[in-house]
Design a protein around this motif. Structure first.
Motif, short mmCIF file in Angstrom:
data_model
loop_
_atom_site.label_atom_id
_atom_site.label_comp_id
_atom_site.label_asym_id
_atom_site.label_seq_id
_atom_site.Cartn_x
_atom_site.Cartn_y
_atom_site.Cartn_z
N LEU A 189 -0.37 -1.74 -8.21
CA LEU A 189 0.89 -1.01 -8.11
C LEU A 189 1.65 -1.06 -9.42
O LEU A 189 2.15 -0.03 -9.90
N GLN A 190 1.73 -2.24 -10.01
CA GLN A 190 2.45 -2.35 -11.28
C GLN A 190 1.75 -1.58 -12.39
O GLN A 190 2.40 -0.98 -13.25
N GLN A 191 0.43 -1.57 -12.37
CA GLN A 191 -0.30 -0.79 -13.35
C GLN A 191 -0.05 0.71 -13.19
O GLN A 191 -0.11 1.48 -14.16
N ALA A 192 0.26 1.11 -11.95
CA ALA A 192 0.56 2.52 -11.68
C ALA A 192 2.02 2.86 -11.95
O ALA A 192 2.43 4.01 -11.73
N GLY A 193 2.80 1.88 -12.42
CA GLY A 193 4.19 2.13 -12.76
C GLY A 193 5.21 1.58 -11.78
O GLY A 193 6.42 1.67 -12.03
N GLY A 194 4.76 1.01 -10.67
CA GLY A 194 5.68 0.43 -9.70
C GLY A 194 6.18 -0.93 -10.15
O GLY A 194 5.65 -1.54 -11.08
N ARG A 195 7.20 -1.43 -9.45
CA ARG A 195 7.79 -2.72 -9.81
C ARG A 195 7.91 -3.61 -8.58
O ARG A 195 7.94 -3.13 -7.44
N CYS A 203 0.83 -1.21 0.00
CA CYS A 203 0.00 0.00 0.00
C CYS A 203 0.86 1.26 0.00
O CYS A 203 0.53 2.25 -0.67
N THR A 204 1.95 1.23 0.75
CA THR A 204 2.86 2.37 0.75
C THR A 204 3.40 2.62 -0.66
O THR A 204 3.42 3.77 -1.15
N ALA A 205 3.83 1.55 -1.30
CA ALA A 205 4.39 1.69 -2.65
C ALA A 205 3.35 2.21 -3.63
O ALA A 205 3.65 3.04 -4.50
N TRP A 206 2.12 1.74 -3.52
CA TRP A 206 1.05 2.19 -4.42
C TRP A 206 0.81 3.69 -4.27
O TRP A 206 0.70 4.42 -5.26
N HIS A 207 0.76 4.15 -3.03
CA HIS A 207 0.56 5.58 -2.80
C HIS A 207 1.75 6.39 -3.30
O HIS A 207 1.58 7.51 -3.82
N LEU A 208 2.96 5.87 -3.18
CA LEU A 208 4.13 6.57 -3.70
C LEU A 208 4.09 6.63 -5.23
O LEU A 208 4.39 7.67 -5.83
N ALA A 209 3.72 5.53 -5.85
CA ALA A 209 3.65 5.50 -7.32
C ALA A 209 2.64 6.52 -7.83
O ALA A 209 2.88 7.19 -8.85
N ARG A 210 1.54 6.65 -7.15
CA ARG A 210 0.52 7.64 -7.55
C ARG A 210 1.04 9.06 -7.43
O ARG A 210 0.49 9.98 -8.06
N ARG A 211 2.06 9.26 -6.64
CA ARG A 211 2.65 10.59 -6.46
C ARG A 211 3.88 10.79 -7.33
O ARG A 211 4.64 11.72 -7.11
N GLY A 212 4.08 9.90 -8.28
CA GLY A 212 5.16 10.08 -9.23
C GLY A 212 6.49 9.47 -8.84
O GLY A 212 7.49 9.69 -9.53
N PHE A 213 6.53 8.70 -7.76
CA PHE A 213 7.78 8.06 -7.37
C PHE A 213 8.07 6.87 -8.28
O PHE A 213 7.17 6.11 -8.65
N ASP A 214 9.33 6.70 -8.60
CA ASP A 214 9.82 5.47 -9.23
C ASP A 214 10.06 4.49 -8.08
O ASP A 214 11.05 4.60 -7.35
N VAL A 215 9.15 3.55 -7.89
CA VAL A 215 9.15 2.75 -6.67
C VAL A 215 9.26 1.26 -6.99
O VAL A 215 8.65 0.77 -7.95
N THR A 216 10.03 0.55 -6.18
CA THR A 216 10.20 -0.89 -6.29
C THR A 216 9.97 -1.54 -4.93
O THR A 216 10.56 -1.11 -3.93
N VAL A 217 9.10 -2.54 -4.89
CA VAL A 217 8.90 -3.34 -3.68
C VAL A 217 9.85 -4.53 -3.74
O VAL A 217 9.91 -5.25 -4.73
N VAL A 218 10.61 -4.72 -2.67
CA VAL A 218 11.58 -5.80 -2.60
C VAL A 218 11.19 -6.75 -1.47
O VAL A 218 10.99 -6.32 -0.32
N ASP A 219 11.07 -8.01 -1.79
CA ASP A 219 10.74 -9.02 -0.79
C ASP A 219 11.31 -10.35 -1.25
O ASP A 219 11.54 -10.55 -2.45
N ARG A 220 11.47 -11.26 -0.32
CA ARG A 220 11.99 -12.59 -0.66
C ARG A 220 10.89 -13.49 -1.23
O ARG A 220 11.17 -14.52 -1.83
#
Length: 412
Positions: free
Chosen positions: A211-217, A16-33
């Motif tokens: 999130l990915q549709q909003a440009g996040g990875r 959710c954090t990443a999605w909100h950042l992506a909507r604000r124009g951040f180039d954002v990547t979620v990293v998890d194992r």
């Protein structure tokens, strides 16, 4: 690297954090194992709990504490081997749960929880996840008249004070509403505002798709490799190193381990919980919580999910079957329970802090590092709420409610 961010953790809070950042124009990547929604966010009761303006506090009633100490209370279990390491944190938790401190805790918690339905609704629509949501709340079933009267008074108070919707059901009303229950209860509180989610891990996965549709990875990697990189941050992934101006630690119960290496000592501890799925839905129209038995029964897409209460143990301690055995036995007394779908119970770890509210904000001593964890039982409910709050702070906006009570600096 302007307006770029790494979000460490693919649970409800991190996604959710990443999605909100992506909507604000951040180039954002979620990293998890692991894939999104496969850890703590996968195994819960699947409820978006608008009614939960009062976080779960540490009991002060002597008879209740005695029952827990003697292992007679299924709502709480503890691993004695973990107690020396947990003692100071549980002591702080007990103190914060007292009459002098708890009202302020409730105010700070309610300031978040009031937004949970509206913030989830925005993300549900963006993710096209309406099919996973079932409005209608859940029922808190009470075995004794005394407990029923107490919870009825509490429901009336929450309605008047915070506008939380509920219906007080006597024994006959509950029997008509849930005829599959084999036993009579003294009554129930039907918390009508809550939303049930038919697949909690699936909802997080849908949010990750949005999130990915909003440009996040999304990237697979080890958060322990996070390190400062010039004016930003770098983490290793299977796709190679990824760099960003900002890094968000949203690792839930694993957040403390990463931060200790940076000199932070947050009093984080875990509340473990178990669930098992059984074939069918046993005829329930909503989730039902037998409070005294510490047993929640929740219709899910996968079958009927039976969940347990809280277990205090070390993060890596082996599972113990005590509460799950008792909860299954109680569910079989109450319902025509189908066969087990899973060979072993699922075990998850809820990240908790002694003052019962999460850490949300900038790390005190590291530029571009942001902390977002400690939601205890309500990370699933509050992920979109505090995700938006942190994204606004990172983007230099005026936060939509006061973030000061959740400041990482409050622990020194």
């Amino acid at each position: 690297m302007a307006k770029s961010a790494l979000v460490l953790g693919g649970g409800m809070v991190g996604v959710c954090t990443a999605w909100h950042l992506a909507r604000r124009g951040f180039d954002v990547t979620v990293v998890d194992r692991r894939a999104p929604g496969q850890e703590t966010s996968y195994g819960n009761a699947g409820l978006i709990q608008r009614e939960c303006v009062e976080p779960y506090n540490f009991p002060h009633d002597f008879s209740r504490l005695l029952g827990i100490a003697l292992g007679r209370d299924n709502t709480v279990h503890y691993d004695m081997r973990a107690m020396p390491g947990l003692a100071s944190r549980l002591w702080q938790y007990w103190r914060q749960s007292g009459p002098k401190s708890y009202p302020a805790v409730v105010r700070n918690f309610e300031a978040m929880i009031r937004h949970c339905l509206t913030e989830h609704e925005v993300m549900i629509r963006a993710a096209g996840a309406q099919d996973l949501i079932r409005p209608g709340g859940f029922k808190l079933a009470l075995q004794s008249p005394r407990a029923f009267a107490h919870e009825a008074r509490r429901a009336e108070f929450l309605q008047q004070e915070f506008g939380v919707g509920s219906t007080i059901m006597d024994s006959d009303m509950l029997a008509r509403a849930e005829p599959a229950l084999r036993e009579r209860f003294a009554g129930a509180i039907h918390w009508t505002d809550a939303w049930a989610v038919r697949d909690p891990g699936g909802l997080v996965s849908r949010y990750a798709d949005a999130l990915q549709q909003a440009g996040g990875r999304l990237a697979t990697g080890d958060a322990a490799t996070l390190e400062a990189d010039g004016t930003g941050w770098r983490v290793s992934t299977t796709q190679g190193p990824i760099r960003a101006e900002h890094a968000v630690v949203a690792l839930g119960p694993w957040s403390g381990r990463l931060l200790r290496g940076m000199g932070y000592r947050y009093p984080l501890f875990v509340k473990r919980g178990y669930h098992t799925h059984y074939a069918g839905d046993a005829g329930l129209s909503t989730a039902v919580l037998d409070m005294k038995a510490g047993t929640m029964m929740v219709p899910m897409n996968m079958g009927l999910r039976v969940t347990t209460g809280v277990e205090f143990a070390a993060l890596d301690a082996p599972p113990t079957p005590v509460q799950m055995r008792r909860s299954e036995r109680r569910a079989r007394q109450l319902l025509s329970l189908g066969a087990r779908i899973e060979p072993t119970p699922w075990l998850g770890n809820r990240p908790a802090l002694p003052d019962m509210v999460p850490v949300v904000g900038a790390a005190p001593r590291h530029r571009g590092l942001w902390l977002h964890f400690g939601h205890a039982h309500q990370g699933f409910t509050l992920g979109p709420v505090t995700g938006r709050l942190l994204a606004e702070m990172m983007n230099g906006e005026t936060p939509y409610f006061d973030p000061q009570p959740y400041s990482p600096a409050r622990f020194g």
